[in-house]
Design a protein around this motif. Structure first.
Motif, PDB file in Angstrom:
ATOM      1  N   LEU A 650       0.844  -1.190   0.000  1.00 34.12           N
ATOM      2  CA  LEU A 650       0.000   0.000   0.000  1.00 34.12           C
ATOM      3  C   LEU A 650       0.877   1.236   0.000  1.00 34.12           C
ATOM      4  O   LEU A 650       1.941   1.258   0.612  1.00 34.12           O
ATOM      5  CB  LEU A 650      -0.908  -0.001   1.227  1.00 34.12           C
ATOM      6  N   GLN A 651       0.395   2.270  -0.684  1.00 33.07           N
ATOM      7  CA  GLN A 651       1.183   3.503  -0.780  1.00 33.07           C
ATOM      8  C   GLN A 651       0.261   4.705  -0.677  1.00 33.07           C
ATOM      9  O   GLN A 651      -0.791   4.760  -1.322  1.00 33.07           O
ATOM     10  CB  GLN A 651       1.936   3.546  -2.114  1.00 33.07           C
ATOM     11  N   SER A 652       0.675   5.667   0.160  1.00 36.73           N
ATOM     12  CA  SER A 652      -0.102   6.897   0.277  1.00 36.73           C
ATOM     13  C   SER A 652       0.148   7.783  -0.931  1.00 36.73           C
ATOM     14  O   SER A 652       1.257   7.840  -1.460  1.00 36.73           O
ATOM     15  CB  SER A 652       0.282   7.642   1.556  1.00 36.73           C
ATOM     16  N   ASN A 653      -0.881   8.462  -1.377  1.00 32.97           N
ATOM     17  CA  ASN A 653      -0.743   9.393  -2.498  1.00 32.97           C
ATOM     18  C   ASN A 653      -0.314  10.776  -2.034  1.00 32.97           C
ATOM     19  O   ASN A 653      -0.149  11.685  -2.853  1.00 32.97           O
ATOM     20  CB  ASN A 653      -2.066   9.507  -3.267  1.00 32.97           C
ATOM     21  N   GLU A 654      -0.174  10.957  -0.721  1.00 30.08           N
ATOM     22  CA  GLU A 654       0.223  12.252  -0.177  1.00 30.08           C
ATOM     23  C   GLU A 654       1.623  12.134   0.406  1.00 30.08           C
ATOM     24  O   GLU A 654       1.890  11.253   1.215  1.00 30.08           O
ATOM     25  CB  GLU A 654      -0.763  12.699   0.895  1.00 30.08           C
ATOM     26  N   VAL A 669      -5.115   6.404  -0.603  1.00 36.41           N
ATOM     27  CA  VAL A 669      -4.157   5.303  -0.604  1.00 36.41           C
ATOM     28  C   VAL A 669      -4.342   4.499  -1.877  1.00 36.41           C
ATOM     29  O   VAL A 669      -5.461   4.347  -2.374  1.00 36.41           O
ATOM     30  CB  VAL A 669      -4.373   4.405   0.639  1.00 36.41           C
ATOM     31  N   SER A 670      -3.257   3.990  -2.423  1.00 38.37           N
ATOM     32  CA  SER A 670      -3.329   3.116  -3.601  1.00 38.37           C
ATOM     33  C   SER A 670      -2.728   1.754  -3.266  1.00 38.37           C
ATOM     34  O   SER A 670      -1.814   1.650  -2.443  1.00 38.37           O
ATOM     35  CB  SER A 670      -2.609   3.747  -4.794  1.00 38.37           C
ATOM     36  N   LEU A 671      -3.274   0.739  -3.924  1.00 36.05           N
ATOM     37  CA  LEU A 671      -2.789  -0.633  -3.782  1.00 36.05           C
ATOM     38  C   LEU A 671      -1.957  -0.981  -5.013  1.00 36.05           C
ATOM     39  O   LEU A 671      -2.439  -0.879  -6.144  1.00 36.05           O
ATOM     40  CB  LEU A 671      -3.983  -1.600  -3.658  1.00 36.05           C
ATOM     41  N   HIS A 672      -0.712  -1.401  -4.790  1.00 34.08           N
ATOM     42  CA  HIS A 672       0.149  -1.869  -5.877  1.00 34.08           C
ATOM     43  C   HIS A 672       0.210  -3.391  -5.776  1.00 34.08           C
ATOM     44  O   HIS A 672       0.730  -3.928  -4.796  1.00 34.08           O
ATOM     45  CB  HIS A 672       1.551  -1.264  -5.751  1.00 34.08           C
ATOM     46  N   ILE A 673      -0.338  -4.074  -6.761  1.00 35.64           N
ATOM     47  CA  ILE A 673      -0.435  -5.532  -6.697  1.00 35.64           C
ATOM     48  C   ILE A 673       0.141  -6.158  -7.967  1.00 35.64           C
ATOM     49  O   ILE A 673      -0.067  -5.644  -9.080  1.00 35.64           O
ATOM     50  CB  ILE A 673      -1.904  -5.985  -6.474  1.00 35.64           C
ATOM     51  N   SER A 674       0.898  -7.236  -7.799  1.00 35.24           N
ATOM     52  CA  SER A 674       1.470  -7.983  -8.925  1.00 35.24           C
ATOM     53  C   SER A 674       1.061  -9.440  -8.798  1.00 35.24           C
ATOM     54  O   SER A 674       1.018  -9.981  -7.687  1.00 35.24           O
ATOM     55  CB  SER A 674       2.998  -7.884  -8.931  1.00 35.24           C
ATOM     56  N   PHE A 675       0.775 -10.089  -9.923  1.00 37.96           N
ATOM     57  CA  PHE A 675       0.415 -11.501  -9.899  1.00 37.96           C
ATOM     58  C   PHE A 675       0.505 -12.079 -11.308  1.00 37.96           C
ATOM     59  O   PHE A 675       0.579 -11.340 -12.300  1.00 37.96           O
ATOM     60  CB  PHE A 675      -0.990 -11.715  -9.322  1.00 37.96           C
ATOM     61  N   ASP A 676       0.477 -13.402 -11.378  1.00 37.77           N
ATOM     62  CA  ASP A 676       0.466 -14.130 -12.657  1.00 37.77           C
ATOM     63  C   ASP A 676      -0.886 -14.810 -12.832  1.00 37.77           C
ATOM     64  O   ASP A 676      -1.487 -15.286 -11.861  1.00 37.77           O
ATOM     65  CB  ASP A 676       1.557 -15.208 -12.691  1.00 37.77           C
ATOM     66  N   LEU A 677      -1.331 -14.892 -14.090  1.00 41.52           N
ATOM     67  CA  LEU A 677      -2.549 -15.617 -14.427  1.00 41.52           C
ATOM     68  C   LEU A 677      -2.278 -16.530 -15.615  1.00 41.52           C
ATOM     69  O   LEU A 677      -1.424 -16.238 -16.460  1.00 41.52           O
ATOM     70  CB  LEU A 677      -3.688 -14.656 -14.791  1.00 41.52           C
TER      71      LEU A 677
END
Length: 695
Positions: A650-654, A669-677
């Motif tokens: 999670l990362q704050s935008n401020e 707040v933004s969620l940075h998510i990585s995954f494989d499908l």
């Protein structure tokens, strides 16, 4: 949007937005290891088990060439891409041509191999009795044609029986065509079938039978740099009809022009001359005086931003002077994203591809890792896709307790989906971004062979004022294809292809059919696949609503771990004892994508499929649209899929604000998510399951 579809997990979820910009959604294709690197094309084909279809019809092996704008051609010219003909033009690009009556410039017919002359050829290959039966079939067919007996002559077939030896079959194809130009031969599971050539019969209505016979022998010979001349014809309208016939039937293989000739009375007249199109980008290898032509294949990685895959291919093809169908790829990637995917282009050298790199950057593309390849790519030939996604503006659902810990909600949601998976729906991008008309509606019209309706759906505008929608609105109001063409921006490649054909052939059933044929096959079938995908989505929801996660009698399962989701022999129908014993899990259950070669579940889900297709007037549909060369065999798709290699933060935008529990409910707040499908899985659908909201 998937408003009424099911979830497989039961957490609360959260809200947020995706694709605020292309850089928030990055897709990288996970390539299959290059096990075939460095092998010859022949070895590669042998290893992959690729089988070449044997067929005597010249249309099946036509060399391809970029089509030019038909609007630039005169009415009498071949409209399917011939160079601009000019009446009386004394020469043709690539060599002079002086046609004379009754003289064909193909230097005679090719010699058959020793012992394969006329009757002797067929007698020696088939035996006297079978050769006589073939002669009788040919004579009876011609008699039926002469009597205009069309009741069954178009469907008559004659079997030469199984011919297991490939070389013998090739000799037979040639011998039959040379003796009976009005017949075509085809091979099916080593059995050779002979039937009447409908194209031959149609040409006989336009020119003499001798000309027709000579023309098809010329066509069969395929001698390089050869030409064929029809007899002098002073009727311009009649010549125009002949030009159009050859264009329609053999436009990718042949080109035509009219030349001034001297007829039998020493008077100037006009004659149609035909020649084979030049093959481009061929590599010659000398071996004992014999030159073998091979296609050049160049592999590269395409980086694109805010472009559809098919749109990007069209732009590349136009710049390189090849057809969109000369590109191969393993899957379609999101438009509103930055995506990286391997591609292979045929008939283009690595050096030529490097030359256009800077031009493509101005169009939202970059070309990386250019190298020679030994073969094309196939759809589905990938291990999967890796996603790097930013979800912005995180907040609670309106029905959720606003005092709840949002950080905990996010963690719970991701862990839940990682454990239980998600419903494997086709994502909203499969159905286009339009609100008024989506691609599945066009696909349904094509399956019903309602060609005019499909065109009008295709050109239905959105409720906005911009050049594209203004052009669509104008076309629907006026049916002025040429005027609409001038209003469209250059990047609307599909629309321009269709309008060019509609301008030439008219906005009627036949004209619209030719219009759809003017679009590459991969684009045409995209619409039909969209309809099939919609039916699959609805079927998955119905299956989960009535049976839940329990595997029941009549379900279809894959009993072994296999990626060949097209093979009926891999699909097992669950029995009552197997249901009682809980032999299978919901992760093994598959549902069919509708088509002509699949089987349906034998429970209520199978009944639902039949009722749903009847609702769309497809109860008798064979899922083959012959006028558009579309063949939809169908396949199987697992109901549930799993997410792999998940990581997030999670990362704050401020600036200056850390991610503490007490700030998550107050700051942006933004969620940075990585995954494989796995292949053919949609990240938007996976995120929908995680967040419990439509994206």
């Amino acid at each position: 949007m998937l408003p009424s579809f099911s979830y497989v997990t039961h957490h609360v979820g959260f809200c947020g937005t995706i694709k605020n910009s292309p850089s928030d959604f990055v897709v990288t294709e996970i390539e299959v290891p290059e096990q075939l690197q460095g092998v010859t094309r022949a070895e590669a084909l042998q290893r992959t088990g690729e089988v070449l279809l044997e067929h005597s019809s010249p249309c099946l092996q036509q060399p391809r060439k970029l089509r030019v704008d038909p609007l630039a051609l005169p009415a009498e010219a071949c409209p399917a891409g011939a160079s601009r003909p000019a009446e009386g033009d004394p020469s043709w690009a690539g060599g002079g041509c002086s046609a004379s009556p009754n003289k064909n410039h193909h230097e005679g017919e090719p010699d058959l191999k020793p012992g394969l002359k006329e009757n002797n050829a067929l007698d020696s290959l088939l035996g006297k009795s079978m050769s006589d039966l073939l002669n009788k079939f040919a004579c009876d067919l011609k008699d039926a044609w002469d009597l205009e007996s069309t009741a069954d002559s178009s469907t008559r077939e004659f079997s030469l029986g199984p011919i297991p030896d490939k070389k013998t079959r090739a000799d037979l194809h040639s011998a039959v065509r040379q003796k009976f130009p009005f017949l075509v031969t085809a091979t099916k599971d080593s059995e050779m079938i002979v039937k009447g050539n409908a194209d031959y019969r149609e040409l006989c209505q336009l020119v003499t039978e001798k000309e027709t016979s000579d023309f098809f022998k010329f066509l069969d010979a395929k001698l390089e740099n050869s030409t064929f001349s029809f007899e002098p014809d002073g009727n311009k309208e009649h010549r125009k009809i002949v030009h159009h016939f050859i264009s329609r039937k053999f436009g990718k293989l042949l080109e035509t022009k009219s030349f001034t000739v001297t007829d039998v009375n020493d008077q100037p007249n006009m004659s149609i001359v035909v020649r084979f199109r030049e093959k481009r980008w061929s590599r010659k290898r000398s071996a004992g005086g014999f030159q073998e032509k091979q296609d050049v294949y160049t592999a590269f990685t395409l980086q694109k931003e805010n472009l559809e895959t098919l749109e990007a291919i069209s732009l590349l093809a136009a710049e390189l002077g090849v057809l969109p169908s000369d590109f191969s790829y393993t899957g379609i990637k999101d438009k509103k994203a930055i995506s990286y995917q391997p591609m292979v282009v045929k008939k283009v050298t690595p050096e030529r591809l490097k030359e256009i790199g800077s031009k493509m950057e101005n169009k939202g593309m970059r070309i990386h890792n250019i190298r020679l390849a030994c073969q094309h790519l196939k759809l589905g030939q990938l291990k999967g896709n890796h996603f790097d996604i930013v979800v912005r503006d995180l907040k609670h659902h309106s029905h959720d307790d606003s005092s709840a810990d949002l950080k905990k909600r996010i963690s719970e949601a991701i862990e839940n989906v990682e454990t239980k998976g998600f419903v494997n729906y086709y994502g909203p991008q499969r159905f286009g971004q339009g609100q008024n008309v989506q691609t599945d509606q066009i696909g349904l019209a094509l399956l019903n062979e309602k060609m005019v309706k499909a065109v009008k759906l295709f050109f239905t505008p959105e409720d906005t004022d911009d050049p594209v929608n203004d052009a669509k609105r104008y076309f629907l109001q006026t049916e002025d294809a040429k005027g609409a063409l001038g209003m469209l921006p250059e990047f609307k490649v599909r629309e321009k292809m269709l309008l060019r054909a509609l301008h030439r052939y008219g906005v009627n059933h036949e004209g619209c059919t030719k219009g759809w044929l003017n679009i590459p096959h991969s684009m045409r079938i995209f619409y039909v696949h969209a309809y099939c995908s919609k039916i699959w989505n609805e079927a998955a929801s119905y299956r989960l609503q009535i049976y839940g996660s329990k595997v029941v009698e009549g379900d279809l399962v894959f009993s072994e771990h296999d990626e060949s989701f097209f093979l009926n022999d891999k699909v097992h129908v669950v029995t009552a004892p197997e249901e009682s014993a809980n032999k299978y899990s919901i992760n093994q259950v598959v549902l069919p994508m509708v088509g002509h070669s699949i089987k349906y579940p034998s429970n209520k889900v199978g009944q639902w499929y039949h009722e749903r297709l009847s609702k769309d007037e497809l109860q008798m549909c064979k899922f083959r649209v012959s006028p558009l060369q579309l063949n939809i065999p169908g396949c199987y798709r697992p109901i549930l899929k799993n997410i792999q290699n998940v990581s997030y933060f999670l990362q704050s935008n401020e600036e200056g604000i850390g991610i503490e529990d007490n700030y998550l409910n107050e700051s942006k707040v933004s969620l940075h998510i990585s995954f494989d499908l796995d292949p053919s899985c949609y990240a938007t659908v996976c995120l929908r399951e995680v967040m419990k909201c439509d994206l």
